[in-house]
Design an enzyme around this catalytic site. Structure first.
Site, mmCIF file in Angstrom:
data_model
loop_
_atom_site.group_PDB
_atom_site.id
_atom_site.type_symbol
_atom_site.label_atom_id
_atom_site.label_comp_id
_atom_site.label_asym_id
_atom_site.label_seq_id
_atom_site.Cartn_x
_atom_site.Cartn_y
_atom_site.Cartn_z
ATOM 1 N N THR A 26 -125.816 -31.684 9.610
ATOM 2 C CA THR A 26 -125.258 -33.041 9.573
ATOM 3 C C THR A 26 -126.309 -34.106 9.310
ATOM 4 O O THR A 26 -126.054 -35.093 8.623
ATOM 5 C CB THR A 26 -124.554 -33.333 10.925
ATOM 6 N N ASP A 29 -124.486 -26.423 5.464
ATOM 7 C CA ASP A 29 -123.854 -26.639 6.756
ATOM 8 C C ASP A 29 -124.180 -25.364 7.545
ATOM 9 O O ASP A 29 -124.016 -24.252 7.022
ATOM 10 C CB ASP A 29 -122.332 -26.764 6.549
ATOM 11 N N SER A 30 -124.622 -25.489 8.784
ATOM 12 C CA SER A 30 -125.094 -24.279 9.475
ATOM 13 C C SER A 30 -123.959 -23.308 9.782
ATOM 14 O O SER A 30 -124.202 -22.164 10.144
ATOM 15 C CB SER A 30 -125.881 -24.631 10.738
ATOM 16 N N THR A 84 -126.113 -28.396 13.876
ATOM 17 C CA THR A 84 -125.994 -28.079 15.301
ATOM 18 C C THR A 84 -125.091 -26.870 15.576
ATOM 19 O O THR A 84 -125.243 -26.216 16.604
ATOM 20 C CB THR A 84 -125.440 -29.281 16.096
ATOM 21 N N ASP A 85 -124.144 -26.589 14.659
ATOM 22 C CA ASP A 85 -123.131 -25.568 14.982
ATOM 23 C C ASP A 85 -123.736 -24.200 15.282
ATOM 24 O O ASP A 85 -123.275 -23.514 16.192
ATOM 25 C CB ASP A 85 -122.110 -25.444 13.839
ATOM 26 N N GLN A 108 -118.720 -15.175 29.719
ATOM 27 C CA GLN A 108 -118.186 -16.372 29.049
ATOM 28 C C GLN A 108 -118.620 -17.641 29.781
ATOM 29 O O GLN A 108 -118.461 -18.740 29.262
ATOM 30 C CB GLN A 108 -116.652 -16.308 29.020
ATOM 31 N N CYS A 109 -119.127 -17.487 31.010
ATOM 32 C CA CYS A 109 -119.578 -18.668 31.766
ATOM 33 C C CYS A 109 -120.894 -19.170 31.196
ATOM 34 O O CYS A 109 -121.765 -18.390 30.823
ATOM 35 C CB CYS A 109 -119.790 -18.321 33.235
HETATM 36 N N1 ASP Z 1 -121.325 -28.567 10.751
HETATM 37 C C1 ASP Z 1 -122.633 -29.154 11.000
HETATM 38 C C2 ASP Z 1 -123.680 -28.065 10.900
HETATM 39 O O1 ASP Z 1 -123.815 -27.282 11.788
HETATM 40 C C3 ASP Z 1 -122.650 -29.816 12.330
HETATM 41 C C4 ASP Z 1 -123.957 -30.516 12.695
HETATM 42 O O2 ASP Z 1 -124.984 -30.388 12.087
HETATM 43 O O3 ASP Z 1 -123.927 -31.271 13.701
HETATM 44 O O4 ASP Z 1 -124.364 -27.987 9.916
#
Ligand code: ASP
Length: 347
Positions: free
Chosen positions: A14, A59-60, A91-92, A274-275
């Site tokens: 992003t 995009d990750s 971030t993903d 899962q926690c």
């Molecule tokens: N979809 C984006 C990614 O992971 C989200 C981000 O970067 O915040 O590339």
């Protein structure tokens, strides 16, 4: 004193995106332009930096293990030329890449800091600007020989972090390990939490194969048919995301049988909870002990991201199922706590 030098590796996310008809998409060249216009980046209180773009920017969500290897190679090739690295990443799947890099780059005793943004630099309220500046300072000045994530004013160990929010500026947390540093007016580094490099580190540098590794979440009502499909050949490794302290619908004997059969075929199955915090204790409940008896490896307090990438890297580096099972519970890069806990009730 010689000014320290940091390499900014730009791989996408992003932070580098612009709005388009398809929503946010990465635009090559945008970050370069933006950084050129940021006058604070040339100030003497920041380290020297150079930007290296790894095309194609992605995009990750589109990242695969090939991308982990591509990034690891880019760091390794430049390791002697820089004091630290900042990796601009989406971030993903940042927690997956950070975990994979922590295994692939064991022995590179320099700060390797992944960062990104919830709002692109192209937006007025972007959080990317502060993330970039502080990551540069951390990578250039602080002794953190680890792969980390800097986000939302905290420096986290990369293989302990998880994305926990998709809109808050505090998007990451590491439920089983405290932040390595917190950032406010001062940057408070907790030295005692930082990993002391091992003398003879055993990393995973050679990924020769591309094994099939999957993650599966346990849920009420899971069926034998669904489970068997997941465990089918050519799957070699599974992260089973169980409930609570590692429990599973074990009174359904067909499910346990399917798991036993897969393990006998050589599939390595690792139990992660899962926690977000706490650890797997397979022996605590009958519903977890059945997994242990079937041969499922406890993931202790590893995140599913850390476990999945570890499983992948071990199998890809040619480890046999037996070696993989053994090494899954070894501490490779600070991803697992091996201390003994006193079970409640005491055994
Ligand atoms: N979809 C984006 C990614 O992971 C989200 C981000 O970067 O915040 O590339």
């Amino acid at each position: 004193m010689k000014r320290r030098k940091v390499c900014i590796l730009h791989v996408g996310g992003t932070i580098a995106m612009v709005w388009s008809e398809q929503g946010y998409v990465p635009r090559a060249g945008y970050v370069e332009e933006y950084l050129r216009a940021m006058e604070e980046l040339s100030r003497p209180d920041l380290p020297d930096w150079e930007l290296v773009r790894l095309d194609p920017l992605k995009d990750s969500a589109d990242f695969t293990p090939e991308d982990w290897v591509r990034i690891a190679r880019a760091v390794r090739d430049r390791a002697d030329d820089y004091d630290g690295f900042v990796i601009l990443h989406g971030t993903d799947t940042m927690a997956y890449t950070a975990s994979a890099l922590s295994y692939l780059l064991v022995g590179i005793q320099k700060p390797i800091i992944l960062t990104g943004a919830q709002l692109p630099l192209s937006e007025v309220r972007s959080d990317g600007r502060e993330h970039l500046i502080t990551s540069l300072i951390l990578a250039g000045t602080v002794h953190v020989p680890e792969v980390c994530i800097y986000f939302g004013a905290r420096l986290l160990r990369g293989n302990r972090a998880q994305k926990v929010h998709n809109a808050s500026f505090i998007a990451f947390d590491s439920g089983n390990y405290p932040p390595l540093a917190t950032v406010g007016v001062n940057i408070a580094v907790r030295n005692r939490l930082i990993r002391t490099p091992k003398e003879r580190p055993v990393g995973l540098t050679n990924l020769e194969r591309r094994p099939e590794v999957v993650a599966m979440q346990v849920f009420p009502g899971m069926t034998e048919r669904g489970l068997r499909r997941v465990l089918e050949e050519p799957v070699e490794g599974v992260v089973l995301e169980t409930y609570g302290a590692g429990t599973f619908p074990a009174s359904n004997k067909r499910l346990i049988r399917a798991i036993e059969e897969a393990i006998q075929r050589g599939v390595v199955i690792v139990n992660c909870s899962q926690c977000h915090s706490g650890q797997v204790q397979q022996e605590l409940y009958g519903t977890g002990a059945a997994l242990a008896r079937a041969g499922v490896v406890s993931g202790h307090d590893m995140t599913p991201e850390a476990a999945l990438t570890k499983l992948y890297c071990l199998l890809a580096s040619g480890a046999t199922p037996e070696e993989t099972r053994r090494r899954m519970v070894e501490d490779i890069a600070g991803e697992i706590t091996l201390e003994q806990t006193v079970p409640a009730p005491p055994l």
